[in-house]
Design a protein around this motif. Sequence first.
Motif, PDB file in Angstrom:
ATOM      1  N   GLU A 146       7.490   0.877 -14.048  1.00 45.36           N
ATOM      2  CA  GLU A 146       6.597   0.127 -14.714  1.00 45.36           C
ATOM      3  C   GLU A 146       6.261  -1.098 -14.130  1.00 45.36           C
ATOM      4  OE1 GLU A 146       7.520   1.902 -19.279  1.00 45.36           O
ATOM      5  OE2 GLU A 146       8.417   0.356 -18.354  1.00 45.36           O
ATOM      6  N   THR A 147       7.164  -1.818 -13.535  1.00 41.43           N
ATOM      7  CA  THR A 147       7.197  -3.113 -12.581  1.00 41.43           C
ATOM      8  C   THR A 147       6.128  -2.760 -11.512  1.00 41.43           C
ATOM      9  OG1 THR A 147       9.242  -3.737 -13.364  1.00 41.43           O
ATOM     10  CG2 THR A 147       8.504  -4.668 -11.610  1.00 41.43           C
ATOM     11  N   ILE A 148       6.210  -1.690 -10.622  1.00 38.16           N
ATOM     12  CA  ILE A 148       5.365  -1.128  -9.716  1.00 38.16           C
ATOM     13  C   ILE A 148       4.133  -1.307 -10.155  1.00 38.16           C
ATOM     14  CG2 ILE A 148       4.648   0.638  -8.046  1.00 38.16           C
ATOM     15  CD1 ILE A 148       7.833   1.444  -8.044  1.00 38.16           C
ATOM     16  N   ALA A 149       3.743  -0.564 -11.295  1.00 37.24           N
ATOM     17  CA  ALA A 149       2.547  -0.393 -11.812  1.00 37.24           C
ATOM     18  C   ALA A 149       1.964  -1.710 -12.295  1.00 37.24           C
ATOM     19  CB  ALA A 149       2.513   0.511 -13.098  1.00 37.24           C
ATOM     20  N   ASN A 150       2.714  -2.460 -12.734  1.00 37.45           N
ATOM     21  CA  ASN A 150       2.179  -3.870 -13.139  1.00 37.45           C
ATOM     22  C   ASN A 150       1.903  -4.773 -12.153  1.00 37.45           C
ATOM     23  OD1 ASN A 150       2.526  -3.211 -15.905  1.00 37.45           O
ATOM     24  ND2 ASN A 150       4.528  -4.188 -15.926  1.00 37.45           N
ATOM     25  N   PHE A 151       2.294  -4.471 -11.032  1.00 33.32           N
ATOM     26  CA  PHE A 151       2.126  -5.666  -9.875  1.00 33.32           C
ATOM     27  C   PHE A 151       1.516  -5.022  -8.551  1.00 33.32           C
ATOM     28  CE2 PHE A 151       5.431  -7.500 -12.323  1.00 33.32           C
ATOM     29  CZ  PHE A 151       5.154  -8.681 -12.644  1.00 33.32           C
ATOM     30  N   CYS A 152       1.505  -3.774  -8.363  1.00 35.31           N
ATOM     31  CA  CYS A 152       1.198  -3.204  -6.995  1.00 35.31           C
ATOM     32  C   CYS A 152      -0.008  -2.251  -7.312  1.00 35.31           C
ATOM     33  CB  CYS A 152       2.196  -2.529  -6.571  1.00 35.31           C
ATOM     34  SG  CYS A 152       3.731  -3.442  -5.948  1.00 35.31           S
ATOM     35  N   HIS A 153      -1.257  -3.044  -7.652  1.00 33.98           N
ATOM     36  CA  HIS A 153      -2.231  -2.385  -8.031  1.00 33.98           C
ATOM     37  C   HIS A 153      -3.121  -1.572  -7.008  1.00 33.98           C
ATOM     38  CE1 HIS A 153      -1.598  -3.867 -12.107  1.00 33.98           C
ATOM     39  NE2 HIS A 153      -1.924  -5.161 -11.643  1.00 33.98           N
ATOM     40  N   ASP A 154      -2.819  -2.140  -5.586  1.00 34.21           N
ATOM     41  CA  ASP A 154      -3.628  -1.350  -4.634  1.00 34.21           C
ATOM     42  C   ASP A 154      -2.558  -0.307  -3.836  1.00 34.21           C
ATOM     43  OD1 ASP A 154      -5.912  -3.114  -4.877  1.00 34.21           O
ATOM     44  OD2 ASP A 154      -4.720  -4.649  -3.908  1.00 34.21           O
ATOM     45  N   LEU A 155      -1.583  -0.022  -4.646  1.00 41.20           N
ATOM     46  CA  LEU A 155      -0.894   1.063  -3.949  1.00 41.20           C
ATOM     47  C   LEU A 155      -1.311   2.208  -3.717  1.00 41.20           C
ATOM     48  CD1 LEU A 155       2.347   0.980  -3.466  1.00 41.20           C
ATOM     49  CD2 LEU A 155       2.778   2.063  -5.512  1.00 41.20           C
ATOM     50  N   GLN A 156      -1.341   3.012  -2.479  1.00 44.12           N
ATOM     51  CA  GLN A 156      -2.017   3.992  -2.210  1.00 44.12           C
ATOM     52  C   GLN A 156      -1.112   5.351  -1.911  1.00 44.12           C
ATOM     53  OE1 GLN A 156      -4.600   3.484   1.124  1.00 44.12           O
ATOM     54  NE2 GLN A 156      -5.495   1.934   0.055  1.00 44.12           N
ATOM     55  N   GLU A 157       0.386   5.069  -1.465  1.00 45.93           N
ATOM     56  CA  GLU A 157       1.218   6.195  -1.444  1.00 45.93           C
ATOM     57  C   GLU A 157       2.599   5.627  -2.321  1.00 45.93           C
ATOM     58  OE1 GLU A 157       3.980   8.195   2.135  1.00 45.93           O
ATOM     59  OE2 GLU A 157       2.069   6.962   2.787  1.00 45.93           O
ATOM     60  N   LEU A 158       3.092   6.659  -2.702  1.00 42.87           N
ATOM     61  CA  LEU A 158       4.308   6.348  -3.485  1.00 42.87           C
ATOM     62  C   LEU A 158       5.132   7.758  -3.518  1.00 42.87           C
ATOM     63  CD1 LEU A 158       6.127   4.575  -5.485  1.00 42.87           C
ATOM     64  CD2 LEU A 158       4.695   5.507  -7.389  1.00 42.87           C
ATOM     65  N   ASP A 159       6.444   7.442  -3.265  1.00 46.75           N
ATOM     66  CA  ASP A 159       7.448   8.474  -3.087  1.00 46.75           C
ATOM     67  C   ASP A 159       8.581   8.300  -4.257  1.00 46.75           C
ATOM     68  OD1 ASP A 159       9.325  10.391  -2.675  1.00 46.75           O
ATOM     69  OD2 ASP A 159       9.015  10.312  -0.518  1.00 46.75           O
TER      70      ASP A 159
ATOM     71  N   ARG B  88       0.737  -1.160  -0.042  1.00 50.11           N
ATOM     72  CA  ARG B  88       0.017  -0.095  -0.119  1.00 50.11           C
ATOM     73  C   ARG B  88       0.823   1.178   0.052  1.00 50.11           C
ATOM     74  NH1 ARG B  88      -2.816  -3.687  -0.479  1.00 50.11           N
ATOM     75  NH2 ARG B  88      -4.672  -4.257   0.387  1.00 50.11           N
ATOM     76  N   THR B  89       2.066   1.266   0.503  1.00 55.84           N
ATOM     77  CA  THR B  89       3.108   2.349   0.674  1.00 55.84           C
ATOM     78  C   THR B  89       4.107   1.862   0.332  1.00 55.84           C
ATOM     79  OG1 THR B  89       1.826   3.075   2.450  1.00 55.84           O
ATOM     80  CG2 THR B  89       3.896   4.050   2.239  1.00 55.84           C
ATOM     81  N   LEU B  90       5.063   2.776  -0.527  1.00 55.51           N
ATOM     82  CA  LEU B  90       6.474   2.416  -1.229  1.00 55.51           C
ATOM     83  C   LEU B  90       7.245   3.544  -1.282  1.00 55.51           C
ATOM     84  CD1 LEU B  90       8.457   0.305  -2.246  1.00 55.51           C
ATOM     85  CD2 LEU B  90       7.392   0.702  -4.433  1.00 55.51           C
ATOM     86  N   ILE B  91       8.086   3.750  -0.207  1.00 60.46           N
ATOM     87  CA  ILE B  91       9.173   4.949  -0.336  1.00 60.46           C
ATOM     88  C   ILE B  91      10.253   4.630  -1.148  1.00 60.46           C
ATOM     89  CG2 ILE B  91      10.080   6.569   1.070  1.00 60.46           C
ATOM     90  CD1 ILE B  91       7.011   6.249   1.395  1.00 60.46           C
ATOM     91  N   LEU B  92      10.486   5.418  -2.135  1.00 56.71           N
ATOM     92  CA  LEU B  92      11.846   5.222  -2.932  1.00 56.71           C
ATOM     93  C   LEU B  92      12.501   6.604  -3.067  1.00 56.71           C
ATOM     94  CD1 LEU B  92      10.014   3.045  -5.753  1.00 56.71           C
ATOM     95  CD2 LEU B  92      11.394   2.270  -3.876  1.00 56.71           C
ATOM     96  N   ARG B  93      12.645   7.189  -2.065  1.00 58.32           N
ATOM     97  CA  ARG B  93      13.254   8.569  -2.119  1.00 58.32           C
ATOM     98  C   ARG B  93      14.674   8.275  -2.110  1.00 58.32           C
ATOM     99  NH1 ARG B  93      12.131   9.724   2.776  1.00 58.32           N
ATOM    100  NH2 ARG B  93       9.903  10.346   2.161  1.00 58.32           N
TER     101      ARG B  93
END
Length: 368
Positions: free
Chosen positions: A121-134, A104-109
């Motif tokens: 693109e990999t994140i978008a392909n597999f993490c469809h329920d992601l709510q927070e992205l940095d 749900r949350t992925l921090i890539l600062r």
Amino acid sequence: METQGGLRIEDLDSFKKLMVFGVALDGGVNGGGEMMAKWKDIPMELLLRIVTLVDGQTVIRAFGVCSGWREAICLGLTHLSLSWCQNNMNSLVLSIVPKLTNLRTLILRQDKPQLEDIAVETIANFCHDLQELDLSKSFKLTDRSLYALAHGCPNLRKLNISGCTAFSDAALAYLTSFCKKLKSLNLCGCVRTATDKALQSIAYNCKELQTLNLGWCEEVGDLGVTSLAHGCPDMRALDLCGCVLITDESVVALANGCPRLRSLGLYYCQNITDKAMYSLAQSCVRNKHGVWQSIKSRYEDYNGLMNLNISQCTALTPHAVQAVCDSFPSLHTCPGRHSLIKSGCLNLNSVHCACAVQAHRAASTIAH
């Protein structure tokens, strides 16, 4: 006994030490094998509770312990930060994100640019329920990343792309047409991305937006900000610091259209005059009466403006700024509580909040 999340602190420390030493040594030195055997037998529910409390680096180490642990983490991990990774973040994302489909949350600062479009693109392909992205400071990313997120992560609530200078305004507009649940968006330093055209799209699509950082987005003008004021009535925090094109028209629109605005940054917006300040002050009265009463009554946290930065706004006069300070009791100029920031405006030194005035009076009374 000190606990965190229902677990003893010493148990968490033991787990972290195991990940640092036990895995690397594989049972060689200092009883690493014995400790590993002990921890491998813990119930999966307890393991999942632990991995939610430790840092991302420890989670990645735990990922490689055994297939049972890896399976549990894949199923249960919802929050992950890889900001600690200084050199191989792109490869790490490509290798583990396809297994972490419940994130749900992925921090890539990043301190230095590592991420490439293929990782997003990999994140978008597999993490469809992601709510927070940095993705802040991801200088290598292009519009491909925003297009991928638009299709793969429609549930995004919070997105930080500050410092991502290669994104176009068209790509951001496209993203907002799919990610309509956004509540927080950080575009600080995205000069090419944050244009009036993009802000019009945000205003049209993201009606729930509450926090927006447009710091140093020098292409932002009154057209974009007024669109936000009309389209995002639930706006709570807006940073316009360094948006040198905006004028009183923007602030007046915000005062009229965003009754829940709590924080406004106008640093170095030197076209702002007293008209904007009086509009803010008058909005406090309107929000307490008439058409805004029904809106205000639905919320218990109504405090009006709580933070205002007018540093380097040299056209403002003390009388107008004092009117704002008097209208919003949560604005402070007193030491330790500065929430009305007016650095670089020497002519505003006479502006003080109510508690600062009371403290001065008390000190004068004691002195006499």
